[in-house]
Design a protein around this motif. Structure first.
Motif, PDB file in Angstrom:
ATOM      1  N   VAL A   1      59.106 -23.561  27.069  1.00  0.00           N
ATOM      2  CA  VAL A   1      57.895 -24.376  27.213  1.00  0.00           C
ATOM      3  C   VAL A   1      56.659 -23.487  27.294  1.00  0.00           C
ATOM      4  O   VAL A   1      55.630 -23.750  26.654  1.00  0.00           O
ATOM      5  N   ALA A   2      56.756 -22.404  28.084  1.00  0.00           N
ATOM      6  CA  ALA A   2      55.621 -21.490  28.192  1.00  0.00           C
ATOM      7  C   ALA A   2      55.311 -20.825  26.858  1.00  0.00           C
ATOM      8  O   ALA A   2      54.164 -20.450  26.589  1.00  0.00           O
ATOM      9  N   GLY A   3      56.332 -20.690  26.006  1.00  0.00           N
ATOM     10  CA  GLY A   3      56.107 -20.082  24.703  1.00  0.00           C
ATOM     11  C   GLY A   3      55.202 -20.888  23.804  1.00  0.00           C
ATOM     12  O   GLY A   3      54.653 -20.359  22.830  1.00  0.00           O
ATOM     13  N   LEU A   4      55.021 -22.187  24.109  1.00  0.00           N
ATOM     14  CA  LEU A   4      54.081 -22.995  23.337  1.00  0.00           C
ATOM     15  C   LEU A   4      52.654 -22.504  23.511  1.00  0.00           C
ATOM     16  O   LEU A   4      51.804 -22.697  22.631  1.00  0.00           O
ATOM     17  N   VAL A   5      52.391 -21.859  24.654  1.00  0.00           N
ATOM     18  CA  VAL A   5      51.043 -21.370  24.955  1.00  0.00           C
ATOM     19  C   VAL A   5      50.980 -19.850  24.860  1.00  0.00           C
ATOM     20  O   VAL A   5      50.008 -19.287  24.357  1.00  0.00           O
ATOM     21  N   VAL A   6      52.034 -19.181  25.334  1.00  0.00           N
ATOM     22  CA  VAL A   6      52.067 -17.710  25.360  1.00  0.00           C
ATOM     23  C   VAL A   6      52.986 -17.234  24.236  1.00  0.00           C
ATOM     24  O   VAL A   6      54.208 -17.401  24.320  1.00  0.00           O
ATOM     25  N   PRO A   7      52.462 -16.653  23.174  1.00  0.00           N
ATOM     26  CA  PRO A   7      53.315 -16.245  22.040  1.00  0.00           C
ATOM     27  C   PRO A   7      54.391 -15.238  22.409  1.00  0.00           C
ATOM     28  O   PRO A   7      55.463 -15.225  21.803  1.00  0.00           O
ATOM     29  N   SER A   8      54.135 -14.398  23.407  1.00  0.00           N
ATOM     30  CA  SER A   8      55.121 -13.370  23.754  1.00  0.00           C
ATOM     31  C   SER A   8      56.381 -13.955  24.376  1.00  0.00           C
ATOM     32  O   SER A   8      57.379 -13.248  24.519  1.00  0.00           O
ATOM     33  N   LEU A   9      56.364 -15.242  24.747  1.00  0.00           N
ATOM     34  CA  LEU A   9      57.533 -15.890  25.332  1.00  0.00           C
ATOM     35  C   LEU A   9      58.268 -16.780  24.333  1.00  0.00           C
ATOM     36  O   LEU A   9      59.168 -17.525  24.718  1.00  0.00           O
ATOM     37  N   ARG A  10      57.886 -16.700  23.068  1.00  0.00           N
ATOM     38  CA  ARG A  10      58.568 -17.488  22.050  1.00  0.00           C
ATOM     39  C   ARG A  10      59.775 -16.715  21.535  1.00  0.00           C
ATOM     40  O   ARG A  10      59.644 -15.605  21.024  1.00  0.00           O
TER      41      ARG A  10
ATOM     42  N   LEU B   1      67.615 -13.747  25.702  1.00  0.00           N
ATOM     43  CA  LEU B   1      67.165 -12.475  26.267  1.00  0.00           C
ATOM     44  C   LEU B   1      66.868 -11.466  25.167  1.00  0.00           C
ATOM     45  O   LEU B   1      65.866 -10.738  25.227  1.00  0.00           O
ATOM     46  N   ILE B   2      67.725 -11.417  24.153  1.00  0.00           N
ATOM     47  CA  ILE B   2      67.500 -10.489  23.044  1.00  0.00           C
ATOM     48  C   ILE B   2      66.201 -10.826  22.323  1.00  0.00           C
ATOM     49  O   ILE B   2      65.398  -9.943  21.991  1.00  0.00           O
ATOM     50  N   GLY B   3      65.970 -12.120  22.080  1.00  0.00           N
ATOM     51  CA  GLY B   3      64.741 -12.521  21.402  1.00  0.00           C
ATOM     52  C   GLY B   3      63.501 -12.156  22.188  1.00  0.00           C
ATOM     53  O   GLY B   3      62.508 -11.674  21.626  1.00  0.00           O
ATOM     54  N   LEU B   4      63.523 -12.375  23.508  1.00  0.00           N
ATOM     55  CA  LEU B   4      62.376 -12.010  24.341  1.00  0.00           C
ATOM     56  C   LEU B   4      62.190 -10.495  24.386  1.00  0.00           C
ATOM     57  O   LEU B   4      61.061  -9.992  24.368  1.00  0.00           O
ATOM     58  N   GLY B   5      63.310  -9.769  24.442  1.00  0.00           N
ATOM     59  CA  GLY B   5      63.209  -8.316  24.485  1.00  0.00           C
ATOM     60  C   GLY B   5      62.655  -7.730  23.204  1.00  0.00           C
ATOM     61  O   GLY B   5      61.888  -6.753  23.233  1.00  0.00           O
ATOM     62  N   ARG B   6      63.008  -8.300  22.066  1.00  0.00           N
ATOM     63  CA  ARG B   6      62.531  -7.759  20.795  1.00  0.00           C
ATOM     64  C   ARG B   6      61.022  -7.897  20.638  1.00  0.00           C
ATOM     65  O   ARG B   6      60.400  -7.121  19.912  1.00  0.00           O
TER      66      ARG B   6
END
Length: 652
Positions: free
Chosen positions: A135-144, A161-166
């Motif tokens: 949900v936060a990724g809708l506003v913060v691109p780094s959390l998508r 986790l892998i997607g967020l880490g990349r």
């Protein structure tokens, strides 16, 4: 600046001119007095706060001691119900040493169950956090990061986790991989080791090693500086380690001893950085005319969160746990094609830890790549979620105190095939002796798994294990892949686009200078022993990043003097000094002679909980002739693997 070129006119750097100090004025004295009053007040307040903190800490420490004392007695009472004491023989926790042993026994016994339980419930407990990130990724691109909604299982959470880490530069496993013959890799990147290896293998070569190139080593950072001959051609790190490579794998025990070899071969210059992942492929044609292959994958070599040149790192671990194909798996398939594995050939895939997970992935995708994997052997690997073809016969070896096989939160299936088409998956549990220190690192340790594999091979604990090893009329046994007439080749795999190796661990917390001085002194001393050609002393990480084994590889001209004139307890005494400076699992001494390259003698020494020293001696022979000649000399009792115990003061 090029010679003869005039420097450019540049402004001078900022600086202050010299000046003479003058006496302090009246205002200065007033400011000094006020500062002292304020500082004294602040110091008094801080002192009172520290006294309060110390009192609270003392009370907390007392409460913890009381809880530990009570828990120690409770655990001691519970363990009295065990039929066999393990991992330690416990005594009433009256004194500090006995209480420490009881508490460590409870820690080692409880942690694997806690890890397994956490892995089972993580899919439920962490779902709200993962959905909140979506949900936060809708506003913060780094959390998508994918998956956005399907995060209700442990592998899905790991993919999240892998997607967020990349997005932050972590867990970049890549896709393309470069695979070359390991000797070719050495010749390209480490020509000095390749040059020495050619001389070592040539039985007709001159008695003394002479480098082919005049300079032999010319670091690029010295530019065009003229360098003379290398001052000590046999003092270069990595010569002995590169030469100690077996030519055959003759059973389960040697299979897991080979695991430690290929893990260490990924760091040819012994700088504790992983330059490549080494894949070992062994071929043998049986009496029935069928060609059989053993494909062995490396375990984790680097625990750095950013991926590097070698594809067997913590990134590969996390990708494999998320049930996605790793770059290392693609490298294995490419190496198999280079080795000439055909569709009609039979393949045994094997590995420890990460190597076992990659072996499981190979078993899943074998048909897609037109390979026929018939057997799978893993040690200390979490593969219970893998979708392995039921036609593949599986043997999983797990130590009961090892947390790694429980990380996926699922036990291995139990398939007991007694018919030609029935699936078979056998999981063997064991509890090896643990060394002094009781650290969790000792439970995930490839040499310990090698010892367990040897005992399984010598005395199968169950009819299903015997059937897996020796086969039946309707199925081949795994031991058909081992035996004489093998051809062994090693391949080096690197990630394409990753041009720098990563350190084994991201942070070093021990005194590397002190270890370096001690290691250098021991190495120099061993090189002065008559008949010694080259020596390497280095840290080998054989499981967790803290599972340190100090390896001492010694190349000699002949093995006989080492068992007639050289007392190995004296060598142990020097090497064991490294254990006092580094809380390692143990030491390992390996010997190989130029006159008998088909014989490899090695011993692992560990200190047990009761203070005694435990020595595991193992000898590998490449040919039956070498075994007939050297077995009476190296092991007069006629065993290729033997365990000895020494009193606590044996090496003092």
């Amino acid at each position: 600046m090029v010679e003869g070129q005039m420097p450019h006119a540049l402004p001078a750097a900022p600086q202050l001119p010299p000046w003479v100090r003058h006496p302090r004025s009246a205002i200065g004295w007033i400011a000094l007095g006020a500062g002292l009053v304020i500082a004294a007040t602040v110091a008094l307040v801080l002192g009172m706060a520290l006294v309060v903190i110390a009192l609270v800490a003392w009370l907390v420490r007392g409460a913890i001691w009381l809880l530990a004392w009570a828990w120690g007695w409770i655990w001691f009472a519970v363990t009295r119900l065990r039929s066999r004491p393990y991992p330690f023989v416990l005594h009433p926790p009256v004194y500090r040493r006995a209480r420490s042993t009881v508490l460590n026994d409870s820690f080692l016994s409880t942690l694997p169950r806690l890890v397994g339980t956490t892995a089972r419930v993580a899919g439920f407990l962490l779902v709200p956090l993962a959905l909140s990130a979506s949900v936060a990724g809708l506003v913060v691109p780094s959390l998508r990061a994918r998956p956005y909604l399907a995060v209700f299982s442990l592998p899905a959470l790991e993919r999240k986790l892998i997607g967020l880490g990349r997005r932050r530069g972590y867990f970049e496993d890549g896709h393309d991989v470069a695979v070359v013959d390991y000797d070719e890799f050495l010749a390209t990147h480490f020509p000095q080791r390749a040059d020495f290896l050619t001389w070592w293998r040539d039985q007709d070569a001159s008695r003394r090693f002479a480098p082919k190139a005049r300079h032999w080593s010319h670091p690029t950072h010295f530019g065009t500086l003229e360098l003379g001959p290398f001052p000590d051609v046999l003092g270069l790190p990595g010569l002995a380690a590169a030469a100690m490579r077996r030519t055959e794998i003759r059973g389960l025990r040697e299979l897991l001893i080979s695991q430690g070899e290929i893990d260490d071969m990924g760091d040819p210059d012994l700088d504790d950085r992983a330059e490549c992942a080494v894949i070992r492929i062994v071929s043998r044609t049986g009496r029935d005319g069928i060609r059989r292959w053993i494909v062995q994958m490396p375990s984790t070599r680097s625990w750095h969160p950013r991926s590097g040149q070698a594809p067997n790192d913590i990134t590969a671990d996390i990708v494999a746990l998320s049930l996605q194909q790793t770059t290392l798996t693609r490298a294995v398939c490419q190496a198999m094609r280079m080795a000439g594995v055909q569709k009609q050939d039979r393949v045994l895939a094997a590995g420890f830890s990460l190597g076992g997970m990659v072996a499981g992935q190979l078993a899943e995708c074998a048909r897609e790549h037109e390979f026929t994997v018939s057997h799978l052997i893993t040690a200390g690997s979490p593969i219970g979620r893998d979708r392995i073809d039921p036609a593949i016969r599986v043997l999983s070896i797990e130590h009961i105190l090892d947390s790694v096989p429980r990380m996926e939160g699922r036990q291995n299936p139990v398939w007991s095939g007694t018919a030609p088409d029935a699936p078979e998956w056998v999981t063997v549990k064991a509890g090896p002796p643990l060394p002094h220190g009781y650290r969790i690192a000792s439970t995930h340790y490839s040499p310990s798994y090698a010892e367990t594999a040897g005992s399984i091979e010598d005395d199968p604990p169950d009819e299903r294990v015997r059937r897996y090893l020796h086969g039946e009329a309707y199925c081949d046994g795994a031991l058909e892949f081992f035996g004489p007439g093998q051809t062994l080749r090693d391949y080096a795999a690197t990630r394409v686009g990753a041009d720098h190796p990563r350190a084994a661990v991201p942070v070093y917390l021990h005194a590397t200078v002190e270890h370096g001085v001690t290691r250098g002194t021991l190495r120099t001393t061993l090189r002065r022993v008559p008949g010694v050609i080259a020596v390497d002393i280095y840290q080998s990480r054989t499981g967790f990043p803290t599972t340190i084994v100090w390896n001492a590889d010694v190349l000699v001209r002949s093995l006989r003097p080492w068992f007639a004139d050289v007392e190995r307890t004296v060598v142990y005494r020097g090497l064991l000094s490294l254990l006092k400076r580094r809380r390692a699992v143990g030491i390992q001494l390996r010997l190989q002679a130029k006159q008998s390259p088909g014989v490899l003698w090695q011993a692992t020494v560990q200190r047990m909980e009761d203070g005694r020293w435990r020595e595991w001696v193992d000898v590998s022979f490449a040919t039956a002739a070498a075994e007939a000649e050297y077995l009476p000399v190296l092991l007069p009792h006629g065993w290729t693997s033997r365990i000895n115990y020494y009193p606590p003061d044996a090496f003092e």
